[in-house]
Write a protein that holds these residues in place. Structure first.
Motif, short mmCIF file in Angstrom:
data_model
loop_
_atom_site.label_atom_id
_atom_site.label_comp_id
_atom_site.label_asym_id
_atom_site.label_seq_id
_atom_site.Cartn_x
_atom_site.Cartn_y
_atom_site.Cartn_z
N GLU A 35 0.84 -1.21 0.00
CA GLU A 35 0.00 0.00 0.00
C GLU A 35 0.87 1.26 0.00
O GLU A 35 0.61 2.21 -0.73
CB GLU A 35 -0.92 0.00 1.22
CG GLU A 35 -1.86 1.16 1.31
CD GLU A 35 -3.07 1.07 0.40
OE1 GLU A 35 -3.72 2.11 0.20
OE2 GLU A 35 -3.35 -0.02 -0.13
N SER B 272 -7.82 0.65 5.05
CA SER B 272 -7.28 0.32 3.72
C SER B 272 -6.34 -0.89 3.81
O SER B 272 -6.29 -1.70 2.89
CB SER B 272 -6.56 1.53 3.10
OG SER B 272 -5.37 1.84 3.78
N ARG C 9 -8.55 -3.96 3.92
CA ARG C 9 -9.08 -4.26 2.58
C ARG C 9 -8.01 -4.90 1.71
O ARG C 9 -8.26 -5.90 1.04
CB ARG C 9 -9.60 -2.98 1.91
CG ARG C 9 -11.00 -2.59 2.33
CD ARG C 9 -11.57 -1.49 1.43
NE ARG C 9 -10.76 -0.27 1.41
CZ ARG C 9 -10.80 0.68 2.33
NH1 ARG C 9 -11.60 0.58 3.37
NH2 ARG C 9 -10.02 1.74 2.22
N ARG C 10 -6.82 -4.33 1.70
CA ARG C 10 -5.74 -4.87 0.86
C ARG C 10 -5.38 -6.29 1.30
O ARG C 10 -5.09 -7.14 0.46
CB ARG C 10 -4.51 -3.98 0.93
CG ARG C 10 -3.38 -4.48 0.03
CD ARG C 10 -2.19 -3.55 0.01
NE ARG C 10 -2.33 -2.44 -0.89
CZ ARG C 10 -2.03 -2.47 -2.18
NH1 ARG C 10 -1.62 -3.58 -2.74
NH2 ARG C 10 -2.16 -1.40 -2.93
#
Length: 167
Positions: free
Chosen positions: A8, A21, A24-25
């Motif tokens: 990320e 995030s 999610r990744r």
């Protein structure tokens, strides 16, 4: 989690990384990152610590891969290559304010301090009269080149840049 955070950061920079995030990744529940890290700063410190450790390994490998008299130059190339190949991680390590704010006994502070030792040792080995200050000046030159390349001001390859430096 660290692999997902590194990916990320490489893609979008540390400023855009959030625990959501990251989850999610990584394809996990939003609460999962909190099982490993207390908060975003703890996560970023872990990524930066890992980055400093990998950086130090790259410098040490470069120093040991040839003749002693050219070890400093090989380390300088390795420094520039690491910075150029890991721009956002490098920014997190050196330009985020994480290290100056880290506790003196933290893993991050230890890893950051250890990353300077190979350069200091090589500078003093190549010139016994050299001081800590001399190593800092060389470090500043390398850091400046990494940042100028990262920001698009310099496009020359590392070997060409080192040909004109006092390294």
């Amino acid at each position: 989690m660290l692999d997902a955070a590194r990916a990320e950061i490489a893609a979008h920079g540390a400023q855009g990384l959030s625990m959501a995030s990251l989850a999610r990744r990584a394809g996990v529940a939003q609460s999962a990152p909190y099982r490993h890290f207390s908060d975003r700063e703890d996560l970023l410190a872990a990524v930066a610590t890992d980055g400093f450790e990998r950086f130090t390994e790259a410098l040490l490998k470069a120093a040991s891969d040839g003749a002693e008299e050219t070890a400093l130059k090989r380390m300088a190339v390795a420094y520039l290559v690491f910075g150029e190949g890991n721009v956002e991680l490098y920014r997190l390590m050196f330009a985020s304010g994480l290290v100056p704010g880290a506790a003196p006994d933290s893993a991050l502070k230890r890893a950051a301090t250890a990353s300077f030792q190979p350069l200091l040792e090589r500078v003093t080995a190549s010139d016994p009269e050299a001081s800590h200050l001399s190593a800092h000046v060389r470090w500043g030159q390398l850091h400046g080149l990494v940042m100028l390349k990262a920001d698009g001001f310099i496009h020359d390859p590392p070997e060409a840049l080192l040909g004109v430096l006092s390294i």
